[in-house]
Scaffold this motif. Structure first.
Motif, PDB file in Angstrom:
ATOM      1  N   SER A 393       0.835  -1.209   0.000  1.00  0.00           N
ATOM      2  CA  SER A 393       0.000   0.000   0.000  1.00  0.00           C
ATOM      3  C   SER A 393       0.871   1.262   0.000  1.00  0.00           C
ATOM      4  O   SER A 393       0.384   2.346  -0.320  1.00  0.00           O
ATOM      5  CB  SER A 393      -0.963   0.009   1.183  1.00  0.00           C
ATOM      6  OG  SER A 393      -0.287  -0.173   2.389  1.00  0.00           O
ATOM      7  N   PHE A 394       2.128   1.135   0.340  1.00  0.00           N
ATOM      8  CA  PHE A 394       3.121   2.215   0.232  1.00  0.00           C
ATOM      9  C   PHE A 394       3.058   2.913  -1.130  1.00  0.00           C
ATOM     10  O   PHE A 394       3.344   4.099  -1.249  1.00  0.00           O
ATOM     11  CB  PHE A 394       4.500   1.548   0.409  1.00  0.00           C
ATOM     12  CG  PHE A 394       5.693   2.437   0.312  1.00  0.00           C
ATOM     13  CD1 PHE A 394       5.922   3.447   1.240  1.00  0.00           C
ATOM     14  CD2 PHE A 394       6.639   2.248  -0.694  1.00  0.00           C
ATOM     15  CE1 PHE A 394       7.062   4.241   1.162  1.00  0.00           C
ATOM     16  CE2 PHE A 394       7.772   3.040  -0.774  1.00  0.00           C
ATOM     17  CZ  PHE A 394       7.986   4.039   0.154  1.00  0.00           C
ATOM     18  N   TYR A 395       2.676   2.174  -2.144  1.00  0.00           N
ATOM     19  CA  TYR A 395       2.715   2.702  -3.517  1.00  0.00           C
ATOM     20  C   TYR A 395       1.382   3.273  -3.987  1.00  0.00           C
ATOM     21  O   TYR A 395       1.303   3.770  -5.103  1.00  0.00           O
ATOM     22  CB  TYR A 395       3.144   1.584  -4.486  1.00  0.00           C
ATOM     23  CG  TYR A 395       4.572   1.160  -4.248  1.00  0.00           C
ATOM     24  CD1 TYR A 395       5.623   1.985  -4.647  1.00  0.00           C
ATOM     25  CD2 TYR A 395       4.878  -0.030  -3.593  1.00  0.00           C
ATOM     26  CE1 TYR A 395       6.941   1.633  -4.406  1.00  0.00           C
ATOM     27  CE2 TYR A 395       6.192  -0.389  -3.357  1.00  0.00           C
ATOM     28  CZ  TYR A 395       7.219   0.448  -3.766  1.00  0.00           C
ATOM     29  OH  TYR A 395       8.517   0.107  -3.528  1.00  0.00           O
ATOM     30  N   PHE A 396       0.340   3.161  -3.166  1.00  0.00           N
ATOM     31  CA  PHE A 396      -0.994   3.484  -3.675  1.00  0.00           C
ATOM     32  C   PHE A 396      -1.696   4.591  -2.887  1.00  0.00           C
ATOM     33  O   PHE A 396      -1.628   4.648  -1.671  1.00  0.00           O
ATOM     34  CB  PHE A 396      -1.862   2.225  -3.652  1.00  0.00           C
ATOM     35  CG  PHE A 396      -1.369   1.135  -4.571  1.00  0.00           C
ATOM     36  CD1 PHE A 396      -1.311   1.334  -5.942  1.00  0.00           C
ATOM     37  CD2 PHE A 396      -0.951  -0.090  -4.065  1.00  0.00           C
ATOM     38  CE1 PHE A 396      -0.856   0.336  -6.796  1.00  0.00           C
ATOM     39  CE2 PHE A 396      -0.495  -1.103  -4.912  1.00  0.00           C
ATOM     40  CZ  PHE A 396      -0.449  -0.889  -6.283  1.00  0.00           C
ATOM     41  N   LYS A 397      -2.434   5.419  -3.632  1.00  0.00           N
ATOM     42  CA  LYS A 397      -3.242   6.477  -3.014  1.00  0.00           C
ATOM     43  C   LYS A 397      -4.432   5.917  -2.265  1.00  0.00           C
ATOM     44  O   LYS A 397      -4.916   6.508  -1.320  1.00  0.00           O
ATOM     45  CB  LYS A 397      -3.841   7.342  -4.136  1.00  0.00           C
ATOM     46  CG  LYS A 397      -3.047   8.523  -4.567  1.00  0.00           C
ATOM     47  CD  LYS A 397      -3.989   9.441  -5.328  1.00  0.00           C
ATOM     48  CE  LYS A 397      -3.355  10.241  -6.410  1.00  0.00           C
ATOM     49  NZ  LYS A 397      -2.500   9.725  -7.371  1.00  0.00           N
ATOM     50  N   SER A 398      -4.943   4.816  -2.782  1.00  0.00           N
ATOM     51  CA  SER A 398      -6.209   4.315  -2.273  1.00  0.00           C
ATOM     52  C   SER A 398      -6.059   2.794  -2.094  1.00  0.00           C
ATOM     53  O   SER A 398      -6.597   2.019  -2.867  1.00  0.00           O
ATOM     54  CB  SER A 398      -7.238   4.669  -3.348  1.00  0.00           C
ATOM     55  OG  SER A 398      -8.500   4.445  -2.943  1.00  0.00           O
ATOM     56  N   PRO A 399      -5.282   2.388  -1.089  1.00  0.00           N
ATOM     57  CA  PRO A 399      -4.871   0.986  -1.018  1.00  0.00           C
ATOM     58  C   PRO A 399      -6.033   0.014  -0.842  1.00  0.00           C
ATOM     59  O   PRO A 399      -6.961   0.275  -0.068  1.00  0.00           O
ATOM     60  CB  PRO A 399      -3.969   0.933   0.223  1.00  0.00           C
ATOM     61  CG  PRO A 399      -3.638   2.343   0.555  1.00  0.00           C
ATOM     62  CD  PRO A 399      -4.752   3.190   0.027  1.00  0.00           C
ATOM     63  N   GLN A 400      -5.921  -1.081  -1.570  1.00  0.00           N
ATOM     64  CA  GLN A 400      -6.892  -2.160  -1.430  1.00  0.00           C
ATOM     65  C   GLN A 400      -6.593  -2.908  -0.144  1.00  0.00           C
ATOM     66  O   GLN A 400      -5.439  -3.233   0.123  1.00  0.00           O
ATOM     67  CB  GLN A 400      -6.714  -3.136  -2.593  1.00  0.00           C
ATOM     68  CG  GLN A 400      -7.822  -3.067  -3.604  1.00  0.00           C
ATOM     69  CD  GLN A 400      -7.681  -4.119  -4.681  1.00  0.00           C
ATOM     70  OE1 GLN A 400      -7.065  -3.843  -5.689  1.00  0.00           O
ATOM     71  NE2 GLN A 400      -8.266  -5.282  -4.498  1.00  0.00           N
ATOM     72  N   VAL A 401      -7.645  -3.187   0.621  1.00  0.00           N
ATOM     73  CA  VAL A 401      -7.461  -3.923   1.888  1.00  0.00           C
ATOM     74  C   VAL A 401      -8.543  -4.986   2.016  1.00  0.00           C
ATOM     75  O   VAL A 401      -9.554  -4.940   1.306  1.00  0.00           O
ATOM     76  CB  VAL A 401      -7.539  -2.996   3.127  1.00  0.00           C
ATOM     77  CG1 VAL A 401      -6.283  -2.178   3.277  1.00  0.00           C
ATOM     78  CG2 VAL A 401      -8.761  -2.095   3.070  1.00  0.00           C
ATOM     79  N   ALA A 402      -8.322  -5.914   2.936  1.00  0.00           N
ATOM     80  CA  ALA A 402      -9.310  -6.982   3.159  1.00  0.00           C
ATOM     81  C   ALA A 402     -10.623  -6.373   3.642  1.00  0.00           C
ATOM     82  O   ALA A 402     -10.615  -5.327   4.304  1.00  0.00           O
ATOM     83  CB  ALA A 402      -8.760  -7.947   4.201  1.00  0.00           C
ATOM     84  N   PRO A 403     -11.743  -7.037   3.338  1.00  0.00           N
ATOM     85  CA  PRO A 403     -13.038  -6.540   3.801  1.00  0.00           C
ATOM     86  C   PRO A 403     -13.014  -6.320   5.321  1.00  0.00           C
ATOM     87  O   PRO A 403     -12.456  -7.129   6.060  1.00  0.00           O
ATOM     88  CB  PRO A 403     -14.006  -7.673   3.428  1.00  0.00           C
ATOM     89  CG  PRO A 403     -13.300  -8.480   2.384  1.00  0.00           C
ATOM     90  CD  PRO A 403     -11.834  -8.301   2.604  1.00  0.00           C
TER      91      PRO A 403
END
Ligand SMILES: NC(=O)c1ccc[n+]([C@@H]2O[C@H](COP(=O)([O-])OP(=O)(O)OC[C@H]3O[C@@H](n4cnc5c(N)ncnc54)[C@H](O)[C@@H]3O)[C@@H](O)[C@H]2O)c1
Length: 442
Positions: A393-403
């Motif tokens: 998620s270091f690389y993303f503006k809107s990190p995907q995470v587990a539900p």
């Protein structure tokens, strides 16, 4: 030394094919950049995998190897590039048009290499990217047929270039805003919707589906929904493939996720945060369309809410006015200006202001992220980490995470998460920064 057990990681042997969806400013700056680095024509500045070190053990041990010496990553010499784009320009022409890298210093010397890279016909539909027209486009009777054609491209590329592994990074335009709906809940529903031509199935989702069906990790550099919904997570788990996104965290949002934790750490209030951008590249033109802008806006707006936690600190952040604007201004090209005005308040409520004017180069900031993502997603895959790769998620503006999880946006918590994951993979101790052992004799 640690007593943790290292995870079994398949060696990075053979060639790694990096397929970019989209051969625009970011993708060409990445590809031409890697080739320049390989030929000694520049340094991979901004890339953690190439330049970063990792501390191991106690501060007194003095162990800080380069990350690429610590974990097995594909070497730059083993990378082979491919791309899809509805615009038929080869990588040389696309890079010249993007106007990011200097033609004489960084493009001409590798002209043959770039001209040989011609984009495969894209799965593209103008409904999802209004400001683009493309001729280099696949035709098919159904969305499934188009996705099957992408699967064939993936297989053909792998065998033609003798790759042992592949990774796909979405570097294509931002699609219109789509909220997850019934077609996205389960894999069955998604595949039925593909057959039925459901408009909630965007081209980017077909690329993601094709990648996962072929066992290829998929990273999403734009804010599109793409693989951020239950059906795709299910497919990734079933097939044992790594996925992640969304939206490269490069300029303004990177700054935002560094400054806002500072305000919270010092319990300084924030009354308002006005962020505006002027940029004149094709990305800026696409984002000038309100439906694509909405997708980007959602991605850019989310970070403050999560970092500042107004529900926990209503006095400090409860009335924060947050505004994000993107203005298409052709004279600037890729040299974006990201301007922030932050109204903060301190002791007894006295107001103060901070102004940030980031004169950046969009694709210069994004290119090293594409490289790191390609190498780390390949590592994840070889280490048997499937599904969402939250450690990236270091690389993303809107990190995907587990539900059920909220995303972690603070850049330095993300960095700790990334490095601790590398330590975990290699059986090294986690760094907690407790440090009490340096001061206690017993
Ligand atoms: N700093 C950054 O540059 C940055 C940061 C975060 C996110 N992004 C995102 O990265 C993406 C790429 O940015 P860019 O500056 O290279 O844009 P660009 O417009 O130069 O390139 C995008 C390319 O994607 C192609 N494309 C569009 N739809 C496609 C499809 N369905 N299949 C294949 N190709 C398709 C376009 O023809 C274009 O050549 C954008 O979505 C942008 O929002 C960029």
């Amino acid at each position: 030394m640690a007593d943790q057990v290292a995870r079994r990681i398949a060696p990075a042997e053979g060639r790694l094919g990096v397929l970019c969806v989209g051969l625009g400013a970011v993708a060409t700056t990445f590809i031409a950049g890697v080739e320049n680095v390989r030929r000694g024509g520049g340094r991979p500045i901004g890339s953690l995998t190439q330049m970063g070190t990792i501390r191991l053990g106690k501060r007194t041990e003095g162990r800080a190897p380069l990350i690429r010496d610590f974990v097995s990553l594909a070497s730059l010499d083993d990378l082979v590039f491919g791309a899809w784009d509805p615009v038929p320009d080869d990588a040389y022409t696309a890079a010249v048009k993007a106007g990011v890298l200097d033609r004489h210093e960084h493009l001409e010397p590798i002209g043959d290499f770039l001209k040989a890279l011609k984009p495969m016909p894209a799965v593209f539909d103008q409904h999802y990217v209004k400001r683009l027209e493309g001729k280099n486009v696949k035709s098919g009777k159904s969305k499934r047929e188009l996705a099957e054609a992408l699967r064939k491209d993936i297989r053909d590329f792998k065998s033609k270039h003798g790759c042992s592994r592949l990774v796909i990074v979405w570097c294509a335009s931002t699609e219109i805003f789509i909220s997850p709906g019934p077609a996205h809940w389960t894999l069955d529903a998604f595949e039925r919707a593909m057959d039925a031509g459901d408009p909630s199935i965007a081209p980017s989702m077909l690329y993601a589906w094709a990648a996962l069906m072929e066992g290829v990790p998929f990273a999403n550099g734009a804010p599109n929904l793409t693989c951020d919904f239950p059906a795709m997570e299910q497919l990734a788990k079933e097939r044992g493939v790594a996925i992640g996104g969304k939206d490269f965290k490069t300029g303004q949002t990177m700054v935002k996720t560094v400054l806002s934790p500072m305000f919270k750490a010092r319990m300084l209030g924030v009354a308002g945060w006005y962020s505006t951008n002027i940029l004149g590249n094709r990305d800026g033109e696409v984002l000038d369309d309100p439906e694509s802008f909405k997708t980007k806006e959602e991605s850019k707006l989310g970070v403050l809410e999560y970092i500042l936690q107004p529900a926990l600190y209503p006095e400090l952040y409860g009335n924060l006015f947050h505004k994000v604007r993107i203005n298409y201004y052709p004279p600037r090209g890729d040299n974006k200006e990201g301007w922030d005005n932050i109204d903060i308040f301190g002791w007894l409520g006295y107001p103060m202001q901070i102004k940030v004017d980031f004169l950046c180069r969009d694709s210069i900031l994004a290119a090293p992220l594409v490289l790191d993502l390609a190498l780390f997603f390949d590592l994840a895959q070889r280490a048997g980490l499937s599904g969402i790769q939250e450690w990236l998620s270091f690389y993303f503006k809107s990190p995907q995470v587990a539900p059920g999880l909220y995303p972690e946006h603070d850049l330095f918590i993300q960095q700790t998460k990334l490095k601790n994951t590398l330590r975990y993979l290699m059986g090294e101790e986690q760094i907690t920064h407790l440090g009490i052992e340096y001061y206690q004799n017993d």
